[in-house]
Design an enzyme around this catalytic site. Structure first.
Site, PDB file in Angstrom:
ATOM      1  N   HIS A  22       0.811  -1.214   0.000  1.00 21.29           N
ATOM      2  CA  HIS A  22       0.000   0.000   0.000  1.00 21.29           C
ATOM      3  C   HIS A  22       0.849   1.271   0.000  1.00 21.29           C
ATOM      4  O   HIS A  22       1.921   1.331   0.597  1.00 21.29           O
ATOM      5  CB  HIS A  22      -1.024   0.012   1.141  1.00 21.29           C
ATOM      6  CG  HIS A  22      -0.442   0.077   2.522  1.00 21.29           C
ATOM      7  ND1 HIS A  22      -0.200   1.262   3.175  1.00 21.29           N
ATOM      8  CD2 HIS A  22      -0.074  -0.904   3.381  1.00 21.29           C
ATOM      9  CE1 HIS A  22       0.281   1.007   4.384  1.00 21.29           C
ATOM     10  NE2 HIS A  22       0.381  -0.304   4.536  1.00 21.29           N
TER      11      HIS A  22
ATOM     12  N   ASP B 113      -0.383   4.466   0.833  1.00 22.51           N
ATOM     13  CA  ASP B 113      -0.707   5.449   1.868  1.00 22.51           C
ATOM     14  C   ASP B 113       0.077   5.174   3.150  1.00 22.51           C
ATOM     15  O   ASP B 113       0.523   4.047   3.386  1.00 22.51           O
ATOM     16  CB  ASP B 113      -2.212   5.461   2.163  1.00 22.51           C
ATOM     17  CG  ASP B 113      -2.723   4.110   2.635  1.00 22.51           C
ATOM     18  OD1 ASP B 113      -2.410   3.095   1.981  1.00 22.51           O
ATOM     19  OD2 ASP B 113      -3.405   4.047   3.675  1.00 22.51           O
TER      20      ASP B 113
ATOM     21  N   GLU C 238      -5.067   1.717   2.651  1.00 22.95           N
ATOM     22  CA  GLU C 238      -5.005   0.578   3.575  1.00 22.95           C
ATOM     23  C   GLU C 238      -5.129   1.009   5.019  1.00 22.95           C
ATOM     24  O   GLU C 238      -5.803   0.371   5.825  1.00 22.95           O
ATOM     25  CB  GLU C 238      -3.684  -0.180   3.384  1.00 22.95           C
ATOM     26  CG  GLU C 238      -3.627  -1.538   4.100  1.00 22.95           C
ATOM     27  CD  GLU C 238      -3.019  -1.513   5.499  1.00 22.95           C
ATOM     28  OE1 GLU C 238      -2.950  -2.584   6.108  1.00 22.95           O
ATOM     29  OE2 GLU C 238      -2.629  -0.446   6.013  1.00 22.95           O
ATOM     30  N   GLU C 239      -4.490   2.103   5.353  1.00 18.38           N
ATOM     31  CA  GLU C 239      -4.467   2.538   6.751  1.00 18.38           C
ATOM     32  C   GLU C 239      -5.836   2.998   7.238  1.00 18.38           C
ATOM     33  O   GLU C 239      -6.041   3.150   8.436  1.00 18.38           O
ATOM     34  CB  GLU C 239      -3.429   3.659   6.940  1.00 18.38           C
ATOM     35  CG  GLU C 239      -1.987   3.245   6.635  1.00 18.38           C
ATOM     36  CD  GLU C 239      -1.402   2.278   7.669  1.00 18.38           C
ATOM     37  OE1 GLU C 239      -2.114   1.937   8.627  1.00 18.38           O
ATOM     38  OE2 GLU C 239      -0.234   1.878   7.500  1.00 18.38           O
TER      39      GLU C 239
ATOM     40  N   ASP D 210       1.098 -10.212   1.234  1.00 22.03           N
ATOM     41  CA  ASP D 210       0.934  -8.848   1.729  1.00 22.03           C
ATOM     42  C   ASP D 210       1.906  -8.653   2.891  1.00 22.03           C
ATOM     43  O   ASP D 210       2.642  -9.575   3.259  1.00 22.03           O
ATOM     44  CB  ASP D 210      -0.526  -8.675   2.190  1.00 22.03           C
ATOM     45  CG  ASP D 210      -0.912  -7.219   2.461  1.00 22.03           C
ATOM     46  OD1 ASP D 210      -0.115  -6.304   2.178  1.00 22.03           O
ATOM     47  OD2 ASP D 210      -2.026  -7.005   2.960  1.00 22.03           O
TER      48      ASP D 210
HETATM   49 ZN   LIG Z   1       0.697  -1.090   6.491  1.00 21.22          ZN
END
Ligand SMILES: [Zn+2]
Ligand SMILES: *[C@@H]1O[C@H](CO)[C@@H](O)[C@H](O)[C@H]1NC(C)=O
Ligand SMILES: *[C@@H]1O[C@H](CO)[C@@H](O)[C@H](O)[C@H]1NC(C)=O
Length: 524
Positions: free
Chosen positions: A144, A146, A210-211, A237
């Site tokens: 991710h 972000d 994602e966050e 991931d």
């Molecule tokens: Zn993360």
């Protein structure tokens, strides 16, 4: 995501320490028999060759110029403040800049005929890399873009400066998770420049929120792939790491691959009763009834699931890392399991590993000092063990409360992730395990675990049963604390190793089956 699963590992350590105190006597009594069993247990496995894939391998050797470009690209990525403040407030200016930056540093990723690039929901990126052998089921590498916010207070260097100091690159996102975004693309870019054509197709998915839930990024990408009828062999991931110097009993670094994630539920309990004056109170008020109900919940733990999740395998496979007597105890969970099960309950974090937890988080009732409260409400936050389902958990709660006057309202709920396979036939798991052993020879154990936090990979459960969380980075306690914290940094060497790991993993995936030795079945 933050490395919350480390807390899990820490809990394991606390449990293990408690165990050491509690059962030494028993161990000594059974010593002779068990030592015999330990002695005949197979040792570290011999890893067979990669066979045909090995013969045409491109060596993971990078020139000085490439290594410099690699670290400079990471620094530049860190300088873009792709901060997710909330699901409604993400720095889209920085995300857009990031999208323009990618083709500049990874031109081959954007100009190769067998690679297709798509922008999803404006800021997330999906690369489809078409392999030459359509018979091999595709996989996915996930990361991710972000990051969580960072103010300059307490940082040795400004968090979005990407400054290099003493062999480290500093900045928000150097571990969570621009290191993965950049390393994945970097590895493939370097392979392409060496004229590599994969046999197995794969996807690179880079989410932008994602966050703050992944609703617009990963979830949309998953839906898109599902609508195209795509099934993935496995997905990798973040959410597991290589742990070094975390526990006094374990000398060597060990790798944790998270094979599941806990679920969650916020449940409101409510009791209504007739309002009235406090001068002539009824026998019970809504407050009394609800307080008794939640007290029963607190006093009655949910079932202990030790043995149903990956925790038992985790301990067994770490056994060899400990010295006597823990190695013997952990190697012989067939006899010490029941004691272990009890001991793990003793500390909050290890307890969270083995059962659904129930936390009473809010209690609201009463309107006036002399009025019988018409209503009382309590909120309970549950973290659901992957071996249980939501209806099961709800039923257990109602049985514990056992009072018809209590009403229930599910405020929000999130299913635990199914357990991804980690046996000798689990291609994704074995591929990771093999690549870890090849790239990190100092790692002596690779173990499965449950992630107590949540990652983007959960959104892909409909299209793959092999969801693995592993970031090829060696973490020490201080690095661990920098996730979502101060002075997040990665050593240049660690970043190069991450690129190398992916460079190897992508090539390793070109086999039909990961070669696994027969003797390895014991620690799978
Ligand atoms: Zn993360
Ligand atoms: C958002 O990103 C832009 C472009 O990088 C930057 O100039 C701006 O300061 C950032 N805004 C916030 C609130 O972080
Ligand atoms: C998975 O499939 C179910 C059933 O079709 C659907 O309701 C759900 O939204 C899907 N989940 C995701 C994350 O797409």
């Amino acid at each position: 995501m933050a490395p919350r699963d480390v807390a899990r590992a820490a809990g394991m350590s606390a449990g293990v320490r408690a165990l050491a105190k509690g059962v030494v006597g028993t161990v000594l009594a059974l010593g002779a028999v068990l030592l015999l069993r330990t002695a005949t247990f197979p040792g570290p496995d011999e890893l067979p060759d990669w066979g045909q894939a090995g013969t045409s391998r491109i060596p993971a050797q990078f020139s000085e110029t490439e290594r410099t470009a690699m670290k400079e690209a990471l620094k530049e990525a860190i300088r873009m403040p792709t901060v997710a403040f909330s699901s409604e407030n993400i720095n889209t200016t920085a995300l857009a800049e990031f999208g323009q930056f990618l083709p500049k540093v990874f031109p081959s990723m954007f100009s190769t005929s067998f690679i297709h690039h798509e922008v999803v929901e404006e800021y997330s990126h999906l690369f489809t890399i078409r392999g030459s052998n359509p018979k091999l089921e595709p996989y996915m590498l996930l990361a991710h873009i972000d990051v969580v916010p960072a103010s300059e207070d307490g940082w040795e260097v400004p968090p979005f400066s990407g400054l290099e100091r003493d062999g480290f690159i500093y900045g928000r996102g150097t571990l969570d998770n621009k290191n993965s975004v950049m390393a994945i693309l970097q590895a493939m870019e370097l392979l392409l420049r060496r004229n590599y054509v994969p046999q197995r197709s794969f996807y690179i998915s880079l989410g932008h929120d994602e966050e703050v839930s992944g609703k617009h990024g990963a979830q949309k990408i998953a839906a898109l792939l599902e609508s195209r009828g795509i099934r993935l062999s496995f997905i990798i991931d973040e959410g597991g790491y290589i742990f070094d110097s975390f526990f006094s009993g374990i000398e060597k670094p060990f790798a944790v691959i998270s094979v599941s994630e806990k679920g969650g539920m916020n449940l409101m309990l409510q009791v209504d009763s007739a309002p009235g004056h406090s001068s002539a109170p009824p026998k019970e008020t809504s407050i009394g009834i609800l307080a008794a109900a939640v007290s029963r919940l607190e006093q009655t733990p949910m079932p202990n699931m030790f043995g149903d999740g990956p925790e038992k395998a985790l301990l067994e496979q770490l056994a060899g890392q400990f010295s006597f007597p823990l190695n013997v105890i952990l190697t012989n969970l067939w006899i010490f399991g029941p004691i272990m099960k009890r001991i793990l309950e003793k500390t909050p974090v290890s307890n969270a590993m083995i059962r659904t937890t129930v936390a009473l988080t809010m209690f609201n009732a009463g309107i006036k000092v002399n009025v019988i409260p018409p209503t009382a409400q309590a909120t309970v936050n549950l973290r659901i063990h992957p071996a249980q389902t939501i209806p099961e958990v709800l039923e257990i709660i109602q049985n514990i409360v056992a009072d018809d006057r209590v009403q229930y309202q599910v405020l929000s709920v999130f299913n635990p992730l199914p357990m991804s396979p980690y046996d000798s036939d689990a291609f994704g798991y074995q591929l990771l395990r093999r690549t870890i052993k090849d790239v990190f020879p100092e790692v002596t154990a690779v173990v499965p675990a449950t992630c107590i936090g949540n990652t983007d990979v959960r959104h892909f459960a409909n299209i793959s049963t092999g969801l693995y969380r592993f970031n090829p980075v060696i973490l020490q306690p201080q690095g661990f604390n920098s996730f979502h914290g101060l002075n997040e940094k990665i050593s240049i060497q660690a970043y190069e190793t991450q690129v190398m790991f992916l460079f190897e993993l992508i090539q390793n995936a070109d086999v039909e089956k990961v070669p696994v030795p027969h003797s390895a079945t014991h620690d799978l």
